[in-house]
Design a protein around this motif. Structure first.
Motif, PDB file in Angstrom:
ATOM      1  N   LEU A   1       0.797  -1.222   0.000  1.00  0.00           N
ATOM      2  CA  LEU A   1       0.000   0.000   0.000  1.00  0.00           C
ATOM      3  C   LEU A   1       0.836   1.282   0.000  1.00  0.00           C
ATOM      4  CD1 LEU A   1      -3.165   0.335   0.101  1.00  0.00           C
ATOM      5  CD2 LEU A   1      -2.827   1.068   2.452  1.00  0.00           C
ATOM      6  N   PRO A   2       1.852   1.413   0.858  1.00  0.00           N
ATOM      7  CA  PRO A   2       2.594   2.683   0.887  1.00  0.00           C
ATOM      8  C   PRO A   2       3.315   2.997  -0.417  1.00  0.00           C
ATOM      9  CG  PRO A   2       2.978   1.428   2.903  1.00  0.00           C
ATOM     10  CD  PRO A   2       2.283   0.503   1.941  1.00  0.00           C
ATOM     11  N   GLN A   3       3.762   1.966  -1.149  1.00  0.00           N
ATOM     12  CA  GLN A   3       4.466   2.201  -2.397  1.00  0.00           C
ATOM     13  C   GLN A   3       3.516   2.567  -3.539  1.00  0.00           C
ATOM     14  OE1 GLN A   3       5.229  -0.661  -0.415  1.00  0.00           O
ATOM     15  NE2 GLN A   3       6.819   0.674   0.464  1.00  0.00           N
ATOM     16  N   LEU A   4       2.268   2.090  -3.466  1.00  0.00           N
ATOM     17  CA  LEU A   4       1.319   2.320  -4.545  1.00  0.00           C
ATOM     18  C   LEU A   4       0.463   3.562  -4.341  1.00  0.00           C
ATOM     19  CD1 LEU A   4      -0.293   1.443  -7.073  1.00  0.00           C
ATOM     20  CD2 LEU A   4      -1.697   0.024  -5.556  1.00  0.00           C
ATOM     21  N   CYS A   5      -0.010   3.759  -3.112  1.00  0.00           N
ATOM     22  CA  CYS A   5      -1.072   4.734  -2.866  1.00  0.00           C
ATOM     23  C   CYS A   5      -0.556   6.043  -2.271  1.00  0.00           C
ATOM     24  CB  CYS A   5      -2.119   4.130  -1.937  1.00  0.00           C
ATOM     25  SG  CYS A   5      -2.948   2.682  -2.634  1.00  0.00           S
ATOM     26  N   ASP A   6      -1.229   7.122  -2.645  1.00  0.00           N
ATOM     27  CA  ASP A   6      -0.949   8.436  -2.069  1.00  0.00           C
ATOM     28  C   ASP A   6      -1.649   8.605  -0.729  1.00  0.00           C
ATOM     29  OD1 ASP A   6       0.433   9.454  -4.475  1.00  0.00           O
ATOM     30  OD2 ASP A   6      -1.563   9.308  -5.385  1.00  0.00           O
ATOM     31  N   GLU A   7      -2.759   7.897  -0.548  1.00  0.00           N
ATOM     32  CA  GLU A   7      -3.554   7.997   0.673  1.00  0.00           C
ATOM     33  C   GLU A   7      -4.315   6.696   0.872  1.00  0.00           C
ATOM     34  OE1 GLU A   7      -7.174  10.725  -0.503  1.00  0.00           O
ATOM     35  OE2 GLU A   7      -5.357  11.394  -1.561  1.00  0.00           O
ATOM     36  N   ALA A   8      -4.898   6.541   2.047  1.00  0.00           N
ATOM     37  CA  ALA A   8      -5.620   5.311   2.357  1.00  0.00           C
ATOM     38  C   ALA A   8      -6.855   5.637   3.196  1.00  0.00           C
ATOM     39  CB  ALA A   8      -4.723   4.331   3.097  1.00  0.00           C
ATOM     40  N   VAL A   9      -7.865   4.779   3.043  1.00  0.00           N
ATOM     41  CA  VAL A   9      -9.121   4.916   3.787  1.00  0.00           C
ATOM     42  C   VAL A   9      -9.372   3.628   4.543  1.00  0.00           C
ATOM     43  CG1 VAL A   9     -11.635   5.023   3.539  1.00  0.00           C
ATOM     44  CG2 VAL A   9     -10.191   6.612   2.267  1.00  0.00           C
ATOM     45  N   LEU A  10      -9.703   3.758   5.800  1.00  0.00           N
ATOM     46  CA  LEU A  10     -10.046   2.623   6.653  1.00  0.00           C
ATOM     47  C   LEU A  10     -11.558   2.595   6.795  1.00  0.00           C
ATOM     48  CD1 LEU A  10      -8.302   0.533   8.179  1.00  0.00           C
ATOM     49  CD2 LEU A  10      -8.449   2.002  10.190  1.00  0.00           C
ATOM     50  N   LEU A  11     -12.177   1.470   6.378  1.00  0.00           N
ATOM     51  CA  LEU A  11     -13.635   1.379   6.331  1.00  0.00           C
ATOM     52  C   LEU A  11     -14.152   0.256   7.209  1.00  0.00           C
ATOM     53  CD1 LEU A  11     -16.115   2.616   4.702  1.00  0.00           C
ATOM     54  CD2 LEU A  11     -15.909   0.611   3.225  1.00  0.00           C
ATOM     55  N   MET A  12     -15.140   0.558   8.021  1.00  0.00           N
ATOM     56  CA  MET A  12     -15.929  -0.445   8.726  1.00  0.00           C
ATOM     57  C   MET A  12     -17.360   0.098   8.793  1.00  0.00           C
ATOM     58  SD  MET A  12     -16.628  -3.252  10.031  1.00  0.00           S
ATOM     59  CE  MET A  12     -15.085  -4.159  10.153  1.00  0.00           C
ATOM     60  N   HIS A  13     -18.051  -0.038   7.649  1.00  0.00           N
ATOM     61  CA  HIS A  13     -19.399   0.492   7.443  1.00  0.00           C
ATOM     62  C   HIS A  13     -19.417   2.017   7.365  1.00  0.00           C
ATOM     63  CE1 HIS A  13     -20.662  -3.580   7.907  1.00  0.00           C
ATOM     64  NE2 HIS A  13     -20.311  -3.616   9.185  1.00  0.00           N
ATOM     65  N   LYS A  14     -18.501   2.659   8.043  1.00  0.00           N
ATOM     66  CA  LYS A  14     -18.299   4.093   7.902  1.00  0.00           C
ATOM     67  C   LYS A  14     -16.804   4.335   7.748  1.00  0.00           C
ATOM     68  CE  LYS A  14     -20.247   5.214  11.714  1.00  0.00           C
ATOM     69  NZ  LYS A  14     -20.815   6.063  12.769  1.00  0.00           N
ATOM     70  N   VAL A  15     -16.440   5.509   7.283  1.00  0.00           N
ATOM     71  CA  VAL A  15     -15.020   5.837   7.123  1.00  0.00           C
ATOM     72  C   VAL A  15     -14.444   6.153   8.498  1.00  0.00           C
ATOM     73  CG1 VAL A  15     -13.364   7.442   6.124  1.00  0.00           C
ATOM     74  CG2 VAL A  15     -15.288   6.632   4.749  1.00  0.00           C
ATOM     75  N   LEU A  16     -13.562   5.273   8.978  1.00  0.00           N
ATOM     76  CA  LEU A  16     -12.948   5.446  10.283  1.00  0.00           C
ATOM     77  C   LEU A  16     -11.753   6.388  10.230  1.00  0.00           C
ATOM     78  CD1 LEU A  16     -12.936   1.723  11.466  1.00  0.00           C
ATOM     79  CD2 LEU A  16     -14.646   3.480  11.974  1.00  0.00           C
ATOM     80  N   MET A  17     -11.042   6.365   9.107  1.00  0.00           N
ATOM     81  CA  MET A  17      -9.851   7.186   8.979  1.00  0.00           C
ATOM     82  C   MET A  17      -9.516   7.357   7.507  1.00  0.00           C
ATOM     83  SD  MET A  17      -6.107   6.693  10.762  1.00  0.00           S
ATOM     84  CE  MET A  17      -6.728   7.359  12.292  1.00  0.00           C
ATOM     85  N   HIS A  18      -9.008   8.527   7.168  1.00  0.00           N
ATOM     86  CA  HIS A  18      -8.582   8.830   5.801  1.00  0.00           C
ATOM     87  C   HIS A  18      -7.340   9.692   5.907  1.00  0.00           C
ATOM     88  CE1 HIS A  18      -9.580  10.883   1.664  1.00  0.00           C
ATOM     89  NE2 HIS A  18      -8.495  10.138   1.616  1.00  0.00           N
ATOM     90  N   GLY A  19      -6.210   9.167   5.420  1.00  0.00           N
ATOM     91  CA  GLY A  19      -4.979   9.924   5.534  1.00  0.00           C
ATOM     92  C   GLY A  19      -3.835   9.254   4.808  1.00  0.00           C
ATOM     93  N   ALA A  20      -2.632   9.641   5.135  1.00  0.00           N
ATOM     94  CA  ALA A  20      -1.447   9.052   4.527  1.00  0.00           C
ATOM     95  C   ALA A  20      -1.352   7.576   4.897  1.00  0.00           C
ATOM     96  CB  ALA A  20      -0.199   9.795   5.004  1.00  0.00           C
ATOM     97  N   PRO A  21      -0.881   6.710   3.959  1.00  0.00           N
ATOM     98  CA  PRO A  21      -0.838   5.270   4.244  1.00  0.00           C
ATOM     99  C   PRO A  21      -0.061   4.913   5.497  1.00  0.00           C
ATOM    100  CG  PRO A  21      -0.520   5.644   1.903  1.00  0.00           C
ATOM    101  CD  PRO A  21      -0.515   7.003   2.548  1.00  0.00           C
ATOM    102  N   ASP A  22       1.083   5.567   5.747  1.00  0.00           N
ATOM    103  CA  ASP A  22       1.873   5.194   6.914  1.00  0.00           C
ATOM    104  C   ASP A  22       1.164   5.528   8.220  1.00  0.00           C
ATOM    105  OD1 ASP A  22       2.125   7.916   6.493  1.00  0.00           O
ATOM    106  OD2 ASP A  22       4.219   8.012   7.141  1.00  0.00           O
ATOM    107  N   VAL A  23       0.258   6.496   8.185  1.00  0.00           N
ATOM    108  CA  VAL A  23      -0.531   6.821   9.378  1.00  0.00           C
ATOM    109  C   VAL A  23      -1.684   5.840   9.535  1.00  0.00           C
ATOM    110  CG1 VAL A  23      -2.005   8.559  10.467  1.00  0.00           C
ATOM    111  CG2 VAL A  23       0.092   9.257   9.283  1.00  0.00           C
TER     112      VAL A  23
END
Length: 282
Positions: A218-240
């Motif tokens: 993920l960190p090498q491919l993506c500029d950002e990441a979203v953590l989902l569990m029915h709702k968006v729990l977090m949206h930010g840099a992959p390393d975070v």
């Protein structure tokens, strides 16, 4: 030169003042089952975002809502400031499905599958023009499948199949791409080819949302990441987002107290991913 300019195609109109994808408080039920719960997400243009979550967390439902394939019970989705139906009609949004969602026995060649991305530009007879054939040829060349153009789609390897559907999006001229587990069951060559292509497409201005369980890449491919569990729990840099305490919110694991996760390695780095992989058998 961008992909669209190279083919002489006009991409879906983009505005710097509008996010590429805007999901606002989307709630979706399947009967009594809550799939999405007031999910909100905003993605800018020319970004690659990884979508992380357990099976059943709502990832596929979020894709369907963004595509306009389902109508939310509440909230709305905007693509470049307009309803998803407009993006679909103009060919501005493309989709790479999971392998199990495709009938691989259907008698279509690889070229036929990629040509499907051009249907919105063709008339009722679906007769390809010179421009259609040129776009398909270029797309197949970019995913390194030109030599397999005449082969029945089901005869390809897992990685080649994924590359064929990426080629369909490229031929379509999509400026927004949704990829559902594009690296599941693929060979290393296909993984490298797809990764390179996605970075090139993002550089051309495409916005790409990828559902993936491959947290290591993920960190090498993506500029950002979203953590989902029915709702968006977090949206930010992959390393975070990949920090163990954050993954625990979505995966329900006590990763902070598991061997190999949440602790420093010999170089002092944290290792948030291994416990998740071990738990899920990946």
């Amino acid at each position: 030169m961008s992909t669209h300019a190279a083919r002489g195609q006009a991409p879906l109109e983009q505005s710097a003042s509008q996010p590429a994808i805007q999901v606002e408080g989307v709630t979706v039920h399947y009967g009594e089952v809550l799939a999405l719960d007031s999910a909100s997400l905003s993605l800018d243009h020319a970004r690659i975002c990884g979508l992380i979550g357990m099976n059943g967390s709502g990832k596929s439902t979020l894709f369907k809502a963004i595509m306009g394939m389902i109508k939310p019970d509440a909230g709305r989705v905007l693509i470049n400031g307009a309803p998803p139906a407009k993006a679909r009609k103009e060919g501005g949004i493309g989709y790479v499905p999971q392998s199990e969602d495709v009938d691989w026995q259907f008698p279509l060649s690889v070229r036929d599958v990629v040509m499907m991305g051009r249907y919105g530009r063709q008339g009722f007879t679906r007769r390809p023009s010179k421009a259609d054939r040129a776009a398909v040829h270029e797309a197949l060349d970019r995913v390194e499948l030109s030599e397999f153009a005449g082969r029945q789609i089901g005869q390809l390897s897992g990685g080649q199949k994924k590359r064929a559907f990426v080629a369909r999006c490229i031929a379509q001229g999509a400026t927004i791409m949704l990829l559902d587990e594009p690296f599941a069951g693929v060979d290393k060559r296909s993984e490298a080819t797809i990764t390179r292509l996605l970075r090139e497409l993002a550089a051309d201005g495409c916005t790409i949302l990828i559902s993936t369980h491959d947290l290591h890449a993920l960190p090498q491919l993506c500029d950002e990441a979203v953590l989902l569990m029915h709702k968006v729990l977090m949206h930010g840099a992959p390393d975070v987002v990949l920090q163990p305490e954050n993954l625990a919110m979505a995966f329900g694991l006590d990763v902070l107290n598991r061997d190999g996760a949440g602790h420093g390695d010999s170089a002092g780095h944290r290792q948030p991913v291994q416990a998740i992989d071990n738990e899920r058998g990946i």
